[in-house]
Scaffold this motif. Structure first.
Motif, PDB file in Angstrom:
ATOM      1  N   TYR A 153     123.265  -1.974  43.770  1.00 30.02           N
ATOM      2  CA  TYR A 153     121.811  -2.060  43.652  1.00 30.02           C
ATOM      3  C   TYR A 153     121.319  -1.279  42.443  1.00 30.02           C
ATOM      4  O   TYR A 153     120.496  -1.756  41.657  1.00 30.02           O
ATOM      5  CB  TYR A 153     121.153  -1.540  44.931  1.00 30.02           C
ATOM      6  N   SER A 154     121.821  -0.057  42.264  1.00 31.46           N
ATOM      7  CA  SER A 154     121.347   0.801  41.175  1.00 31.46           C
ATOM      8  C   SER A 154     121.666   0.198  39.813  1.00 31.46           C
ATOM      9  O   SER A 154     120.813   0.150  38.925  1.00 31.46           O
ATOM     10  CB  SER A 154     121.968   2.193  41.289  1.00 31.46           C
ATOM     11  N   SER A 155     122.906  -0.267  39.637  1.00 34.32           N
ATOM     12  CA  SER A 155     123.271  -0.821  38.342  1.00 34.32           C
ATOM     13  C   SER A 155     122.547  -2.137  38.075  1.00 34.32           C
ATOM     14  O   SER A 155     122.126  -2.398  36.947  1.00 34.32           O
ATOM     15  CB  SER A 155     124.781  -1.028  38.265  1.00 34.32           C
ATOM     16  N   ALA A 156     122.382  -2.960  39.111  1.00 35.31           N
ATOM     17  CA  ALA A 156     121.663  -4.220  38.928  1.00 35.31           C
ATOM     18  C   ALA A 156     120.196  -3.963  38.579  1.00 35.31           C
ATOM     19  O   ALA A 156     119.631  -4.617  37.697  1.00 35.31           O
ATOM     20  CB  ALA A 156     121.760  -5.065  40.198  1.00 35.31           C
ATOM     21  N   ARG A 157     119.585  -2.984  39.247  1.00 35.58           N
ATOM     22  CA  ARG A 157     118.179  -2.695  38.970  1.00 35.58           C
ATOM     23  C   ARG A 157     118.013  -2.111  37.572  1.00 35.58           C
ATOM     24  O   ARG A 157     117.059  -2.433  36.861  1.00 35.58           O
ATOM     25  CB  ARG A 157     117.622  -1.722  40.014  1.00 35.58           C
ATOM     26  N   ALA A 158     118.947  -1.242  37.163  1.00 32.74           N
ATOM     27  CA  ALA A 158     118.874  -0.686  35.811  1.00 32.74           C
ATOM     28  C   ALA A 158     118.990  -1.793  34.768  1.00 32.74           C
ATOM     29  O   ALA A 158     118.252  -1.815  33.771  1.00 32.74           O
ATOM     30  CB  ALA A 158     119.971   0.347  35.614  1.00 32.74           C
ATOM     31  N   SER A 159     119.901  -2.739  35.005  1.00 29.17           N
ATOM     32  CA  SER A 159     120.072  -3.842  34.069  1.00 29.17           C
ATOM     33  C   SER A 159     118.837  -4.727  34.022  1.00 29.17           C
ATOM     34  O   SER A 159     118.359  -5.102  32.943  1.00 29.17           O
ATOM     35  CB  SER A 159     121.299  -4.666  34.468  1.00 29.17           C
ATOM     36  N   MET A 160     118.300  -5.054  35.199  1.00 26.82           N
ATOM     37  CA  MET A 160     117.136  -5.925  35.244  1.00 26.82           C
ATOM     38  C   MET A 160     115.890  -5.242  34.668  1.00 26.82           C
ATOM     39  O   MET A 160     115.064  -5.879  34.007  1.00 26.82           O
ATOM     40  CB  MET A 160     116.876  -6.378  36.685  1.00 26.82           C
ATOM     41  N   MET A 161     115.756  -3.948  34.895  1.00 32.23           N
ATOM     42  CA  MET A 161     114.597  -3.234  34.353  1.00 32.23           C
ATOM     43  C   MET A 161     114.669  -3.162  32.830  1.00 32.23           C
ATOM     44  O   MET A 161     113.648  -3.256  32.145  1.00 32.23           O
ATOM     45  CB  MET A 161     114.522  -1.837  34.947  1.00 32.23           C
ATOM     46  N   GLU A 162     115.869  -2.979  32.306  1.00 29.55           N
ATOM     47  CA  GLU A 162     116.040  -2.988  30.854  1.00 29.55           C
ATOM     48  C   GLU A 162     115.661  -4.353  30.288  1.00 29.55           C
ATOM     49  O   GLU A 162     114.974  -4.452  29.265  1.00 29.55           O
ATOM     50  CB  GLU A 162     117.484  -2.655  30.500  1.00 29.55           C
ATOM     51  N   GLY A 163     116.115  -5.406  30.960  1.00 27.35           N
ATOM     52  CA  GLY A 163     115.740  -6.748  30.535  1.00 27.35           C
ATOM     53  C   GLY A 163     114.262  -7.004  30.685  1.00 27.35           C
ATOM     54  O   GLY A 163     113.642  -7.643  29.831  1.00 27.35           O
ATOM     55  N   TRP A 164     113.674  -6.481  31.769  1.00 26.62           N
ATOM     56  CA  TRP A 164     112.241  -6.684  32.005  1.00 26.62           C
ATOM     57  C   TRP A 164     111.410  -6.056  30.892  1.00 26.62           C
ATOM     58  O   TRP A 164     110.417  -6.647  30.429  1.00 26.62           O
ATOM     59  CB  TRP A 164     111.859  -6.081  33.351  1.00 26.62           C
ATOM     60  N   ARG A 165     111.779  -4.876  30.423  1.00 26.96           N
ATOM     61  CA  ARG A 165     111.037  -4.231  29.344  1.00 26.96           C
ATOM     62  C   ARG A 165     111.080  -5.097  28.083  1.00 26.96           C
ATOM     63  O   ARG A 165     110.072  -5.227  27.374  1.00 26.96           O
ATOM     64  CB  ARG A 165     111.637  -2.856  29.064  1.00 26.96           C
ATOM     65  N   TYR A 166     112.230  -5.687  27.820  1.00 26.84           N
ATOM     66  CA  TYR A 166     112.343  -6.573  26.657  1.00 26.84           C
ATOM     67  C   TYR A 166     111.490  -7.831  26.851  1.00 26.84           C
ATOM     68  O   TYR A 166     110.777  -8.262  25.927  1.00 26.84           O
ATOM     69  CB  TYR A 166     113.803  -6.942  26.437  1.00 26.84           C
ATOM     70  N   TYR A 167     111.559  -8.436  28.037  1.00 29.85           N
ATOM     71  CA  TYR A 167     110.785  -9.650  28.290  1.00 29.85           C
ATOM     72  C   TYR A 167     109.286  -9.396  28.165  1.00 29.85           C
ATOM     73  O   TYR A 167     108.538 -10.253  27.688  1.00 29.85           O
ATOM     74  CB  TYR A 167     111.096 -10.192  29.684  1.00 29.85           C
ATOM     75  N   MET A 168     108.831  -8.204  28.599  1.00 28.40           N
ATOM     76  CA  MET A 168     107.404  -7.904  28.490  1.00 28.40           C
ATOM     77  C   MET A 168     106.968  -7.781  27.036  1.00 28.40           C
ATOM     78  O   MET A 168     105.846  -8.163  26.676  1.00 28.40           O
ATOM     79  CB  MET A 168     107.070  -6.613  29.249  1.00 28.40           C
ATOM     80  N   GLY A 169     107.859  -7.261  26.197  1.00 23.29           N
ATOM     81  CA  GLY A 169     107.547  -7.237  24.774  1.00 23.29           C
ATOM     82  C   GLY A 169     107.434  -8.635  24.208  1.00 23.29           C
ATOM     83  O   GLY A 169     106.517  -8.936  23.435  1.00 23.29           O
ATOM     84  N   ARG A 170     108.358  -9.503  24.586  1.00 28.17           N
ATOM     85  CA  ARG A 170     108.296 -10.891  24.137  1.00 28.17           C
ATOM     86  C   ARG A 170     107.048 -11.598  24.678  1.00 28.17           C
ATOM     87  O   ARG A 170     106.444 -12.424  23.986  1.00 28.17           O
ATOM     88  CB  ARG A 170     109.552 -11.632  24.588  1.00 28.17           C
ATOM     89  N   ARG A 171     106.664 -11.285  25.907  1.00 28.91           N
ATOM     90  CA  ARG A 171     105.466 -11.919  26.477  1.00 28.91           C
ATOM     91  C   ARG A 171     104.228 -11.530  25.664  1.00 28.91           C
ATOM     92  O   ARG A 171     103.378 -12.384  25.374  1.00 28.91           O
ATOM     93  CB  ARG A 171     105.290 -11.506  27.931  1.00 28.91           C
ATOM     94  N   LYS A 172     104.137 -10.256  25.302  1.00 30.16           N
ATOM     95  CA  LYS A 172     102.966  -9.782  24.580  1.00 30.16           C
ATOM     96  C   LYS A 172     102.921 -10.319  23.156  1.00 30.16           C
ATOM     97  O   LYS A 172     101.866 -10.745  22.665  1.00 30.16           O
ATOM     98  CB  LYS A 172     102.970  -8.250  24.559  1.00 30.16           C
ATOM     99  N   ILE A 173     104.064 -10.314  22.476  1.00 25.91           N
ATOM    100  CA  ILE A 173     104.091 -10.635  21.053  1.00 25.91           C
ATOM    101  C   ILE A 173     104.140 -12.137  20.795  1.00 25.91           C
ATOM    102  O   ILE A 173     103.543 -12.622  19.824  1.00 25.91           O
ATOM    103  CB  ILE A 173     105.297  -9.935  20.390  1.00 25.91           C
ATOM    104  N   ILE A 174     104.818 -12.875  21.649  1.00 26.10           N
ATOM    105  CA  ILE A 174     105.005 -14.305  21.391  1.00 26.10           C
ATOM    106  C   ILE A 174     104.130 -15.153  22.319  1.00 26.10           C
ATOM    107  O   ILE A 174     103.220 -15.846  21.862  1.00 26.10           O
ATOM    108  CB  ILE A 174     106.489 -14.695  21.538  1.00 26.10           C
ATOM    109  N   ALA A 175     104.408 -15.095  23.619  1.00 24.73           N
ATOM    110  CA  ALA A 175     103.725 -15.998  24.555  1.00 24.73           C
ATOM    111  C   ALA A 175     102.227 -15.713  24.623  1.00 24.73           C
ATOM    112  O   ALA A 175     101.398 -16.632  24.510  1.00 24.73           O
ATOM    113  CB  ALA A 175     104.362 -15.877  25.938  1.00 24.73           C
TER     114      ALA A 175
END
Length: 533
Positions: free
Chosen positions: A385-407
């Motif tokens: 759970y911890s490693s999966a959440r850390a991985s997904m949260m790291e990806g989520w931070r990147y996706y939010m940047g893409r959402r703001k800048i592109i979408a």
């Protein structure tokens, strides 16, 4: 007279190498392995534009034909946009001279009118081709940007569409069509199909026409170009172009696949080779080895003798094996000719380190595409759970940047075009107390947030508790926490009010979130994820 060269030697008489000064990364490296690594310093356009066409074409080919590349793009689309990209209109009421109450009422009217126009699934008025809703369009924009590093389109004014309240429509433009007219060389003011001013700001885009003849044999591009200004004389945007520049004066976007362009095709070849090897090995259960001498073999296969001898020899062997019908419990055991030997084979499909190599390559690709390895490879077999959440949260931070800048940027440009027409036509009216007009404060009137897909909940119970604690401690709000789930808090609140009224009318007790929380005790996290079959 030339001064003699002086060489310092150690006690054994060996020359002492000169010590590198400054940063070691700019030196020769350990053992001199970096002496031949001498890349040229280049500007962003100098590095990108000469290979723009080839790099983008290769990236598109990978997305079409490689599963990992296709999944990498799809991850961007699903996490950045999701199934509905909804407007959360927030005019800056303090700068516009209106009250907060007036701003909220105005926002509700604008959101309702824009959603009716942008998300019409039947007429698709927002799309000039009438194939896409705004959400579908933004999903395509994100997919295109994830593949080639940019997305382009034109703002069209289409009159006379029966049933359409607005003439504004967006025409998506293939990025290959943005190029210099007649394929002329780049210059100081024209680079990659974009005319720029002395500061590097885009003034005009050159769009190549399309050709419908020869599909399958040609690239679908015509021989004519149209110049499209970035905006009109009064400031209405005419060409939409979104990308994230990474250097001074960068004119076009760079796709993310460039950093993993070598690894992806090689991984596909590696997998295909391994699969073919496994298939071939599995096809044969036993072989007969013969001790036939080399001279005799050469004679049989044609060393000066007709090939008919080989046919006769094989026919003799077949007759021999057919006549020797020896069986054990129904299983035939061949009686071999002298000098022959029966050898059983196994599938030889041992891993031999292939899985580790494949995982290493996929991790490299995931890092280059900025997506979590687990999601890219669809492999959660070794994840806690911890490693999966850390991985997904790291990806989520990147996706939010893409959402703001592109979408969000693309959607905001479409919204600004629509709002201008809606105000000009009188369908939407500014609050009477407003002290600044649309053109005097365009950024304040067009300020908006966009709600896309929600954050993936690995353990829903733990993450709901986290949201409750953040709200109760004053560190977050219902608006932010519900936006993480991809929901609009105003819609949720309004629906809760209706449901509570219906429960009261039906004689049911009101829901108690405190009791629901008490019924869900804490759960211990397993140290290692259960093994999968």
């Amino acid at each position: 007279m030339k001064a003699p060269d002086i060489t310092f030697v150690d006690t054994a008489g060996r020359p002492i190498p000169k010590a590198d000064t400054g940063y070691t990364g700019a030196g020769a490296g350990f053992g001199g392995q970096m002496r031949r690594w001498n890349p040229r310093p280049q500007t962003a356009d100098a590095a990108l534009l000469p290979s723009l066409r080839a790099g983008n074409a290769r990236a598109e080919d990978l997305v079409r034909n490689h599963g990992l590349a296709s999944n990498g793009v799809q991850l961007h689309v699903d996490n950045v946009v999701g199934h509905l990209f909804r407007l959360s209109y927030k005019p800056r009421w303090r700068m516009l001279g209106i009250s907060e109450a007036d701003a909220r009422a105005f926002s509700n009217d604008v959101e309702a009118a824009f959603t009716e126009y942008a998300e019409d699934p039947i007429n698709c008025w927002v799309d000039a081709e009438r194939k896409r809703t705004l959400t579908m369009m933004v999903r395509e924009v994100v997919a295109t940007h994830s593949t080639v590093g940019e997305a382009t389109g034109t703002a069209e004014w289409i009159e006379g569409r029966p049933g359409a309240l607005f003439n504004t429509a967006i025409k998506l433009v293939n990025t290959h069509r943005i190029c210099n007219p007649n394929n002329k060389a780049d210059s100081q003011t024209l680079r990659g199909g974009v005319e720029v001013d002395r500061f590097g700001a885009a003034r005009r885009y050159w769009v190549r026409g399309t050709a419908t003849n020869g599909y399958g044999l040609s690239n679908g591009l015509g021989d004519s170009w149209t110049a499209v200004d970035r905006e009109t004389s009064w400031g209405r945007q005419q060409f939409l172009h979104v990308f994230e520049p990474r250097g001074d004066g960068q004119t076009r976007g760079a796709n993310q696949f460039l950093s993993v362009m070598e690894q992806l095709p090689q991984l596909g070849k590696l997998q295909q080779t391994k699969l073919q090897n496994a298939i071939v090995n599995a096809m044969y259960a036993a072989v007969i080895e013969s001790e036939l001498g080399s001279e005799a073999a050469m004679e049989i296969i044609g060393g000066g003798i007709e090939h008919k001898a080989l046919t006769n020899y094989m026919a003799t062997l077949a007759d021999w094996h057919e006549g020797a019908d020896i069986r054990l419990n129904g299983v035939k055991i061949p009686h071999l000719m002298p000098g022959e030997q029966l050898k059983f084979t196994t599938s030889s499909n041992a891993d031999n380190g292939f899985s580790e190599l494949e995982t290493s390559i996929i991790r490299w690709i995931a890092a280059g595409l900025n997506v979590p390895y687990e999601a890219l490879a669809k492999d959660y077999s070794r994840t806690t759970y911890s490693s999966a959440r850390a991985s997904m949260m790291e990806g989520w931070r990147y996706y939010m940047g893409r959402r703001k800048i592109i979408a969000s940027r693309w959607a905001s440009m479409v919204f600004a075009l629509w709002l201008e027409e809606a105000l000009d036509s009188g369908i939407i009216r500014l609050p009477r107390t407003a002290t600044r007009t649309f053109w005097e404060a365009k950024a304040s009137w067009c300020n908006a947030e966009w709600i896309g897909s929600g954050r993936l909940a690995i353990d829903g119970l733990k993450e709901v508790k986290e949201s409750i604690l953040l709200i109760e401690s004053g560190l977050s709000t219902y608006e932010k926490e519900l936006a993480k789930m991809g929901e609009d808090y105003q819609e949720i609140f309004a629906q809760q009010v209706r449901e509570m009224a219906e429960r009261r009318d039906a004689g049911l007790p009101p829901p108690s979130w405190v009791k629901a929380l008490a019924l869900a005790p804490d759960q211990e996290e397993p140290e290692v994820a259960p093994a999968t079959a």
